[in-house]
Design a protein around this motif. Structure first.
Motif: not given
Length: 583
Positions: A413-427
């Motif tokens: 596992f490796k955590e990558l660069a984060a988006s600034a947009i929440p992607r919740m239910y129905h993504s």
């Protein structure tokens, strides 16, 4: 004394290998259950069957990836998505019940008649085709409700969408892959109402569909224009059904033996689609629930093939994240439980299959699992608390997680660069031919709403994984379009011509991968499938050109007929994919 020492050493190795795969990476598995029949193959020193491929170390990079805004407004909320073959357009659609989107039907296209008695019409589009290169949007008309439906591609690349809400629940819809094609809908095609069901491709290219609200059964999708009348009861769905934490959108993967692996909540079986008999039950996966509204995510990991394959070809299934058993009930009371952090993997063709648990960097629910062109896996979108449903998720998971299935446990596992947009239910999230990941959707509301905690999201992004590090650009192969066939036949050797400005190009470090496009919705990627092809040789072809001699998959159990993206992969860096069809 020497014999005694050898005996002690052998016993020690057996014990360590049985305790944990973490002790030895995947190539060192001859002592594990179910591996007694794996023989040495003729390719690169590898065995017939699965395991980590030897030779050709991957290019190293610490680049965490990069996000870019692709579309400021997709017009239709991306609740469902699939990449359409050859035309390179993505189909997004949502729910016609909402009666509104952000894009109107074009002039000359009839509005959908909602209520003929009062002449109520809906002139908004609920389906769009989006060009993945230019972003040009084409709205399409739908008349039956597609809310929480399922889908897959036929042999000729036509999208078959099944189920939905209300009058759309028994529907089969067809959209061919051409710029001028329109939806054709058959409202009575299915025998049962399929709302939140899962569709899977079979070895002959036909479709199986299972589950849905109040549908604890499955059926086979008939030919276009015909109506099915027969359903088969599913004991698995009956036993895993629950009024709160139910088993909608079960995970279904076509095994390498032609049977169907079906997972619901915490239990799984192997179903023979020819006899409709359950032929194997797997150990329960503890910790919570993994299917809607628990909504973990799953993948059939890339299938390793060789020039000569074993009779039983290994297949590993991954199930990551989800919710605790009572998460849905608690979320309804505004108590948002932490999501599950575990990621479980099982070798479903092992004689004694068992779940092997690892922990992700962060907990995850409602994530989308995407197989990347180089065979790695990315988990993107979702939340860290709660579960699926309108307003039932909190604490967005902004950073994707990279999972490398072919390295030893503890380093995957490796955590990558984060988006600034929440992607919740129905993504949604899907792999693109250029190696990027298209990410869209997020609507945790009943309709298009914007003045809320998580507004209806119409922005679409592209994420560049670490292999697109600019420092690795000179290691990226290029498939020569006219040097690669458009169609291949099962088991036949074919050539993939590539251009690559590197000196140490061998069959150990230049590979050919085939990826089937997935139908993605509600954290489930239906029919996502990757084949790591057997390579006979890699030969210079003048200048900076090389020819990969690869073997097509042996049969439809391994790769149902239809369209795939083929990638050349040099030391873990993939080319742009080209469309190829297995016939």
């Amino acid at each position: 004394m020497r014999a005694s020492t050898r005996l002690i050493w052998t016993v020690t190795v057996l014990v360590l290998a049985a305790v944990s795969e973490a002790v030895f990476p995947l190539p060192f598995n001859p002592f594990l259950p179910g591996s007694h029949n794996r023989k040495l193959g003729k390719q690169g020193g590898g065995r017939k069957g699965g395991g980590r491929r030897r030779g050709g170390a991957e290019a190293q990079t610490n680049w965490p990836g990069k996000w870019e805004l692709f579309l400021p407004n997709s017009g239709v909320s991306a609740m469902h998505a699939i990449l359409m073959p050859v035309i390179n357009q993505v189909q997004f659609y949502d729910a016609t019940i909402w009666r509104i989107s952000q894009i109107k039907l074009p002039p000359g296209v009839a509005c959908h008649v909602v209520d003929p008695k009062i002449n109520k019409v809906d002139c908004w589009a609920h389906s769009v085709l989006v060009d993945i290169n230019t972003g040009v949007i084409k709205p399409l008309s739908l008349t039956t409700d597609t809310w929480c439906s399922s889908g897959g591609l036929t042999v000729n690349g036509t999208l078959v969408s099944t189920g939905g809400y209300g009058g759309g629940a028994n529907t089969a819809r067809y959209l061919a892959a051409c710029p001028s094609c329109v939806w054709i809908e058959y409202p009575q095609a299915l025998a049962a109402k399929r709302w939140y069901s899962t569709q899977a491709s079979l070895p002959d290219g036909k479709f199986f569909v299972i589950g849905g609200r109040d549908a604890l059964n499955y059926e086979y999708i008939p030919e276009e224009g015909q109506n099915n009348k027969k359903v088969f009861d599913s004991l698995l769905l009956k036993q895993t059904d629950d009024p709160d934490e139910n088993n909608l959108y079960p995970f279904v993967w076509l095994n390498t033996d032609g049977n169907l692996f079906i997972f619901a909540n915490n239990r799984s079986i192997l179903l023979n689609p020819k006899s409709n008999q359950v032929i194997k039950e797997f150990p329960q996966l503890p910790g919570g629930t993994r299917n809607y509204p628990g909504s973990g995510s799953s993948a059939l990991l890339p299938i390793q093939l060789y020039m000569n394959n074993a009779k039983v070809i290994p297949a590993d299934v991954l199930v990551c994240g989800g919710s605790k058993q009572d998460a849905y009930n608690r979320a309804g009371k505004k108590d948002f439980e932490p999501a599950l952090k575990d990621c479980a993997r099982i070798s479903i063709n092992s004689r004694k299959p068992r779940w092997k648990i690892e922990m992700m960097p962060t907990p995850r629910v409602m994530s989308d699992t995407v197989i990347l062109p180089n065979g790695d896996v990315i988990l993107v979108n979702g939340a860290k608390r709660g579960c699926s449903g309108w307003g039932y998720g909190k604490d967005p998971a902004f950073a994707p997680i990279l999972y490398k299935p072919r390295v030893k446990r503890g380093t995957r596992f490796k955590e990558l660069a984060a988006s600034a947009i929440p992607r919740m239910y129905h993504s949604i999230a899907i792999a693109l031919p250029d190696g990027k990941v298209l990410v869209g959707g997020s609507n945790t509301n009943d309709g298009y709403r914007y003045n809320v905690e998580f507004p209806t999201e119409l922005r679409v992004e592209k994420f560049s994984p670490p292999y697109l590090d600019p420092a690795l650009a000179n290691m990226r192969p290029k498939i020569v379009n006219n040097g690669t066939p458009k169609q291949i036949k099962y088991g036949k050797v074919f050539k993939v011509k590539v251009e690559l400005n590197q000196k140490d190009v061998t069959k150990e470090n230049l590979k050919a991968h085939m990826l089937a496009p997935s139908f993605t919705t509600h954290s489930i990627s239906m029919n996502m499938r990757m084949l790591l092809l057997g390579v006979a040789s890699v030969n210079p072809s003048g200048g900076n050109s090389f020819e990969i001699q690869a073997a097509a998959p042996p049969n439809g159990n391994l790769a149902p007929p239809g369209y795939y993206l083929i990638f050349a992969v040099y030391k873990g860096v993939p080319s742009v994919g080209e469309w190829i069809q297995i016939v």
